[in-house]
Write an enzyme that holds these catalytic residues in place. Structure first.
Site, mmCIF file in Angstrom:
data_model
loop_
_atom_site.group_PDB
_atom_site.id
_atom_site.type_symbol
_atom_site.label_atom_id
_atom_site.label_comp_id
_atom_site.label_asym_id
_atom_site.label_seq_id
_atom_site.Cartn_x
_atom_site.Cartn_y
_atom_site.Cartn_z
ATOM 1 C CB SER A 85 32.356 43.108 42.086
ATOM 2 O OG SER A 85 32.147 44.154 43.490
ATOM 3 C CB THR A 188 36.829 39.191 40.957
ATOM 4 O OG1 THR A 188 37.056 40.657 40.615
ATOM 5 C CG2 THR A 188 36.979 38.420 39.371
ATOM 6 C CB THR A 206 36.259 41.834 37.797
ATOM 7 O OG1 THR A 206 36.016 42.749 38.894
ATOM 8 C CG2 THR A 206 37.561 42.458 36.878
ATOM 9 N NE ARG A 216 42.720 48.547 39.436
ATOM 10 C CZ ARG A 216 42.071 47.109 39.815
ATOM 11 N NH1 ARG A 216 41.090 46.964 39.046
ATOM 12 N NH2 ARG A 216 42.719 46.745 40.947
ATOM 13 C CB THR A 239 38.493 37.342 44.149
ATOM 14 O OG1 THR A 239 37.597 38.318 44.384
ATOM 15 C CG2 THR A 239 38.606 36.489 45.401
ATOM 16 N N GLY A 240 40.201 39.977 44.779
ATOM 17 C CA GLY A 240 40.626 40.758 45.671
ATOM 18 C C GLY A 240 41.564 41.844 45.042
HETATM 19 N N1 ASP Z 1 40.551 41.546 41.274
HETATM 20 C C1 ASP Z 1 39.628 42.637 40.880
HETATM 21 C C2 ASP Z 1 40.432 43.698 40.447
HETATM 22 O O1 ASP Z 1 41.257 43.919 41.025
HETATM 23 C C3 ASP Z 1 38.734 43.110 41.931
HETATM 24 C C4 ASP Z 1 37.603 42.263 42.530
HETATM 25 O O2 ASP Z 1 38.443 40.995 43.148
HETATM 26 O O3 ASP Z 1 36.819 42.575 42.711
HETATM 27 O O4 ASP Z 1 39.911 44.264 39.317
#
Ligand code: ASP
Length: 328
Positions: A85, A188, A206, A216, A239-240
């Site tokens: 990731s 991330t 990330t 995106r 993160t997320g």
């Molecule tokens: N926050 C990141 C994103 O949406 C993804 C992740 O946390 O892995 O690109």
């Protein structure tokens, strides 16, 4: 738990590392919640925060610069071949192309970011170059890549890592058009730190959501969403699922809530509450926040169980499980 997460947990538990400037690494979750008044302190998301914190700590000791530290720390993760990731070994978009997002910020408002960038091994260093060498805050796509070339960043071959290739080949069997979001497929690294003089800085990097649409961009390179730092108040990172975090301007929201008097923990909890209220299909969305105020108090909270972070202080570098809105 994903195989990757299991692997990291096992390898961390199986070893005790000595980190320059830190005492013995404790890799298991500890009940320590806060480090009020502790300076310096470096925090970062997920298990990979342990080695990232170690590098950041060593850099802080070496140069005394928190900016150098938060850059060096997440560069570790950008090279971690186990990590799907972060960095060029991350899972690609649905076209099979890995594109990276990163941001860096200081508490005086200086910031830089790159988004949707290809072939750059260390997007965090490119984000720092945007901050230090351009009049801009954010460069994206081909423009970011051209800037990287002009700055002497080597261009890497566009080839998926062996692990990412295997995963992508599996995904292509179904090629579900909608991004697959669950509590496991995003990791991330967001790092925030407070130095001995009370200055703050942060970094976030990330490869974004696995199998995202080409083009995106997530929360991580967006100042105020994936990262926000203000020396007057504190810092936060996220993160997320980026879309859910952008929708509530997550990191900026947390810093502003702290400015109004909330503790980092209460601010993270309120951000999650708003995120839960503003996003549909919340059972499929994981997001977590990590925050610190200028006194060195720490907060962390996630939508679902499973989010953890690494905390480095003079007394060690430990993994801490964050509480969550929904319970296991
Ligand atoms: N926050 C990141 C994103 O949406 C993804 C992740 O946390 O892995 O690109």
């Amino acid at each position: 738990m994903s195989q990757r997460r299991k692997f990291i947990k096992q390898s961390l538990l199986g070893s005790a590392l000595l980190i320059p400037g830190l005492s013995t690494l404790e890799a298991q979750a500890t009940p320590v919640k806060k480090a009020a008044g502790t300076k310096p302190i470096i925090l970062s998301t997920w298990n990979h925060g342990i080695p990232a914190n170690a590098d950041a700590w060593a850099k802080l000791k070496e140069t005394g610069s928190l900016l150098d530290a938060v850059e060096a720390g997440v560069r570790n993760t950008e090279l971690d071949l186990e990590n799907l990731s972060v960095g060029l070994q991350g899972l690609p978009d649905r076209e099979g192309i890995t594109t990276l997002d990163a941001s860096i910020m200081l508490g005086d408002g200086s910031c830089g970011s790159v988004a949707f960038v290809r072939q750059v091994k260390h997007p965090i260093s490119l984000a720092r170059a945007v901050m230090e060498k351009t009049p801009h805050v954010m460069l994206a796509g081909e423009g970011a890549r051209q800037f990287a070339i002009a700055q002497g960043f080597p261009m890497e071959k566009e080839k998926l890592s062996p692990k990412a290739q295997v995963e992508y080949d599996k995904w292509k069997v179904t090629s579900q058009y909608k991004p697959i979001i669950n509590v496991e497929n995003h990791d991330t690294i967001g790092m925030i730190g407070l130095d001995a003089s009370g200055k703050l800085a942060g970094s976030c990097t990330t490869s974004g959501l696995a199998y995202k649409m080409h083009g995106r961009i997530g929360d991580s390179p967006i100042i105020g969403a994936g990262l926000f730092v203000d020396d007057e108040v504190g810092a936060a990172t996220a993160t997320g699922l980026g879309e859910s975090i952008i929708r509530i301007c997550g990191s900026f929201l947390i810093v502003e809530l702290m400015r109004q008097g909330r503790s980092p923990q209460a601010a993270c909890e309120e951000a999650v509450r708003r995120l839960v209220a503003k996003n549909k299909n919340i059972k499929d969305i994981q997001a977590g926040f990590l925050a610190i105020n200028k006194d060195g108090e720490v907060g962390a909270y996630a939508v679902h169980p499973g989010f953890n972070y690494a905390q480095a202080t003079e007394s060690g570098n430990v993994l801490i499980d964050a509480a969550s809105h929904f319970k296991a």
